[in-house]
Every structure is written in C-alpha cells, then in structure tokens.
Scaffold this active site. Structure first.
Site, PDB file in Angstrom:
ATOM      1  N   HIS A 137      -0.699  -2.654  -4.331  1.00  0.00           N
ATOM      2  CA  HIS A 137      -1.533  -3.842  -4.567  1.00  0.00           C
ATOM      3  C   HIS A 137      -2.665  -3.916  -3.542  1.00  0.00           C
ATOM      4  O   HIS A 137      -3.839  -4.112  -3.900  1.00  0.00           O
ATOM      5  CB  HIS A 137      -0.626  -5.080  -4.467  1.00  0.00           C
ATOM      6  CG  HIS A 137      -1.332  -6.393  -4.554  1.00  0.00           C
ATOM      7  ND1 HIS A 137      -1.250  -7.214  -5.665  1.00  0.00           N
ATOM      8  CD2 HIS A 137      -2.121  -7.066  -3.658  1.00  0.00           C
ATOM      9  CE1 HIS A 137      -1.961  -8.312  -5.450  1.00  0.00           C
ATOM     10  NE2 HIS A 137      -2.496  -8.249  -4.248  1.00  0.00           N
ATOM     11  N   GLU A 138      -2.330  -3.733  -2.269  1.00  0.00           N
ATOM     12  CA  GLU A 138      -3.359  -3.818  -1.219  1.00  0.00           C
ATOM     13  C   GLU A 138      -4.311  -2.629  -1.263  1.00  0.00           C
ATOM     14  O   GLU A 138      -5.515  -2.772  -1.009  1.00  0.00           O
ATOM     15  CB  GLU A 138      -2.697  -3.931   0.166  1.00  0.00           C
ATOM     16  CG  GLU A 138      -1.810  -5.156   0.350  1.00  0.00           C
ATOM     17  CD  GLU A 138      -2.534  -6.464   0.071  1.00  0.00           C
ATOM     18  OE1 GLU A 138      -3.768  -6.522   0.238  1.00  0.00           O
ATOM     19  OE2 GLU A 138      -1.857  -7.434  -0.326  1.00  0.00           O
ATOM     20  N   HIS A 141      -6.874  -3.441  -3.766  1.00  0.00           N
ATOM     21  CA  HIS A 141      -7.921  -4.312  -3.225  1.00  0.00           C
ATOM     22  C   HIS A 141      -8.988  -3.489  -2.490  1.00  0.00           C
ATOM     23  O   HIS A 141     -10.190  -3.715  -2.663  1.00  0.00           O
ATOM     24  CB  HIS A 141      -7.311  -5.319  -2.246  1.00  0.00           C
ATOM     25  CG  HIS A 141      -6.722  -6.543  -2.890  1.00  0.00           C
ATOM     26  ND1 HIS A 141      -7.357  -7.237  -3.893  1.00  0.00           N
ATOM     27  CD2 HIS A 141      -5.555  -7.209  -2.646  1.00  0.00           C
ATOM     28  CE1 HIS A 141      -6.610  -8.275  -4.248  1.00  0.00           C
ATOM     29  NE2 HIS A 141      -5.514  -8.276  -3.512  1.00  0.00           N
ATOM     30  N   GLU A 188      -6.752 -10.801  -7.821  1.00  0.00           N
ATOM     31  CA  GLU A 188      -5.323 -10.656  -7.558  1.00  0.00           C
ATOM     32  C   GLU A 188      -4.607 -10.057  -8.770  1.00  0.00           C
ATOM     33  O   GLU A 188      -3.684  -9.247  -8.621  1.00  0.00           O
ATOM     34  CB  GLU A 188      -4.705 -12.006  -7.196  1.00  0.00           C
ATOM     35  CG  GLU A 188      -5.084 -12.516  -5.817  1.00  0.00           C
ATOM     36  CD  GLU A 188      -4.669 -11.574  -4.707  1.00  0.00           C
ATOM     37  OE1 GLU A 188      -3.572 -10.964  -4.808  1.00  0.00           O
ATOM     38  OE2 GLU A 188      -5.430 -11.435  -3.733  1.00  0.00           O
TER      39      GLU A 188
END
Length: 354
Positions: A137-138, A141, A188
C-alpha cells in the site's frame, strides 16, 4: 512453538513486470493527478511549497527517533518489504522506518526521495500477509507520486488554521482543501489496490482493514459479517445518517475502513484484479502515451457510476430530485414546442385570411 505464519502454505505471487501505477490507480485519483501534472508551472509551485517544509529535517527526525529497516534491523519487515517491491517491479527501495506507535499506521513522505514510515503497532499486530499488503500500500503511494501532494495537503491545512482570522482567504483555502481531501480519499483506494497486487491475497487485504477498524483479535471477527457491516454503512439509516456520514468524511484523509473493504471487494469482483494477474495491465514504458482527456473522462464516469449505484438515502433523494427536474424540464420543453406549433398554425391561418 510454531506460529500461524509458519504453518500457512507459501503463496506464489505473480511478478508484475514493468507495471505502471496506472494499473491500480482509482479513476478519480488518476484524473486528479493528471490534472495537477498538466498544470503549467505546477512543478515550480510544488518546489516552492517544499522550500517552506524542510524534507531533510523531517528525514533526520526519523533517523534520530525511529528504526531504519534493513537486513539487520527488523529483518522480517525488510524481507516482506523486498517481496512487495519485487512483485510491483520496484527496483530501488525507498527508505523504510519503524516508529514507536501502538496504533496500526503507515505513511509515505517526501518529494525528491520519498520514504515510508510504519508503526510498531503494525509490526507487532499484523501477520506476514497483512504486513506485506500494508507495505505494498505504501509503495503504491510512492509509485503514484501521492507523497508529494499529501505533503502539500498538510501545508495547506496548517495555512487554513493560520488564516482562520481572514474570512475570505480562509473560505477559498478551505474549498481547495476540501477538494484535496476528496482526492486523498480516492488515493487511499488506489493504494489499497496496490497493496493487494503486492500481496496477491484478497483475504489478507480485508483482514488488514478489519484490524484497522479495531479488530486486533481476528478470532473474534468474521469477514462476512464485516462486509455486511460495510453494506449497512453504505445503505442503512435515513437522511440524518447521510448527513452524519458527510460530516465524518468531508475533512477526513481516509475513507472509513468498512468502505475501503467494500471498494476493494468491488474491484476484485469487477475482474480488474484477475486481468492484471493475467498480464493485462498498462506498462511504465507506455505512460507517455496516456491520454489526459481519457483520464478525466474516466474520473467523471467513476463519479457518475458511484452516484447512480449508491444506496445512500441522501444520494437516492438527489437522484429522485434529478429525475423530477428532468421530467419537469422535459414537460416544459414539450409544452413549449406545442405552444410554438399552435402559434405557428394560428399565424398561417391569419395570413391566409388577410
């Protein structure tokens, strides 16, 4: 003594060679990012923002007060981090820090050289598959460039607080911030998809969101019931609940965990996830050919579908009002056409009599 992770069979993950961040970006997120990147001189504005925010100083704070992860420090975390990055075909790992915080959390920060920070709560309370999804997930980003714009969001929020005494300036700034909050929430959802692609375990991605919602002990939590809870949140209640939901989310950077779980489930059910694992995804080497107008149209279509399919009572009322307005406009148009036709016929009869 063996752990659940040791007993769980090893999952073979499909390497997504050359994958572009466009593969996982939510249409509304990608449309907003494309619009920002198309703005002439926007890069200079970004650099000006970061001139007021000392990125080096912030990095030094974590060097001084957190643990930088590598093969010697938090080797389990480092192994999962390299696995997530390898699956997403990220050759150069960003710096990763573990900071003391009992809450499960993570963030991507920076402009020139973004880095990732996760909490000790995440390290201690997530199993390997859940933590791999969080690290993916990060990484998502970072690959999408979210860290840059999120930091601008932080700066604007501080400015809004400092300009609260100036009504006109505060109102204009708050409108910009509200729009960026809406983009941030979509970002997100994009990163949740990246996390799923990194771990390629839908159940683990849902468990991660369950733990973010407060389900630390998943032996007491049921996945089906959690997704039912998400459906109840989206459609249950009346107009008062809809107003409360607006208040909960309008100034929030993250969608609520149940909504994130529902959106991720919908993305999997749409077939897009399976298509990517099957090799059908945009590549980085074709990013330059991406169409700005197509991205904007996709964003608009996404909002349109969300509006049309939403079970929220307030949205349902707005749809009815919209249909009523359309019917009224149609009736008015038909009436106008009838009146014009009748008037034309009367004029022809009058001209004939003369």
């Amino acid at each position: 003594m063996t752990t659940d992770d040791e007993n769980r069979p090893v999952r073979r993950r499909v390497p997504l060679t050359g994958i572009s961040s466009r593969a996982w970006e939510h249409p509304a997120d990608r449309g907003a990012l494309t619009a920002l990147r198309e703005l002439r001189g926007f890069d200079d504005v970004v650099k000006a923002f970061f001139g007021m925010w000392n990125e080096r100083g912030f990095r030094l704070q974590f060097l001084a007060g957190a643990i930088r992860v590598d093969h010697r420090q938090y080797p389990r975390v480092y192994q999962l981090f390299t696995e997530a990055a390898s699956t997403l075909d990220v050759a150069e790992l960003p710096d990763l820090f573990v900071a003391q915080d009992p809450i499960i959390n993570g963030s991507a920060i920076g402009l020139d050289k973004p880095f990732i920070v996760i909490s000790t709560g995440a390290v201690e309370r997530l199993d390997d598959d859940e933590l791999r999804a969080m690290l993916g997930h990060e990484i998502g980003h970072v690959r999408s460039g979210h860290a840059v714009y999120k930091t601008i969001m932080m700066i604007l929020t501080r400015w809004a607080a400092n300009l609260s005494w100036l009504p006109v300036g505060a109102i204009a700034l708050r409108a910009i911030i509200a729009a960026m909050f809406e983009w941030w929430r979509k970002a997100e959802l994009s990163a949740d998809r990246a996390g799923l692609l990194a771990g390629q375990d839908p159940a683990a991605s849902i468990r991660l969101l369950m733990k973010l919602a407060g389900g630390g002990d998943l032996s007491q939590i049921d996945t089906a019931a959690f997704l039912e809870q998400a459906a109840d949140y989206e459609s249950g209640g009346d107009l008062r609940d809809s107003i409360h939901k607006l208040g909960m989310t309008a100034w929030s950077t993250h969608p609520v965990p149940v909504a994130r779980a529902s959106e991720l489930r919908k993305w999997v059910d749409s077939g897009a996830y399976a298509e990517i694992l099957g090799g059908d995804y945009p590549r980085r080497d074709s990013d330059g050919d991406a169409s700005f107008s197509d991205d904007v149209k996709a964003a608009a279509q996404s909002y349109r579908e969300t509006f049309n399919n939403s079970q929220d009572p307030l949205v349902g009322l707005l749809r009815k009002l919209g249909d009523g307005a359309a019917d009224l406009a149609g009736s008015a148009a038909r009436g106008a056409r009838t009146w014009v036709g009748d008037a034309s016929r009367r004029n022809r009869r009058t001209d004939g009599d003369a």
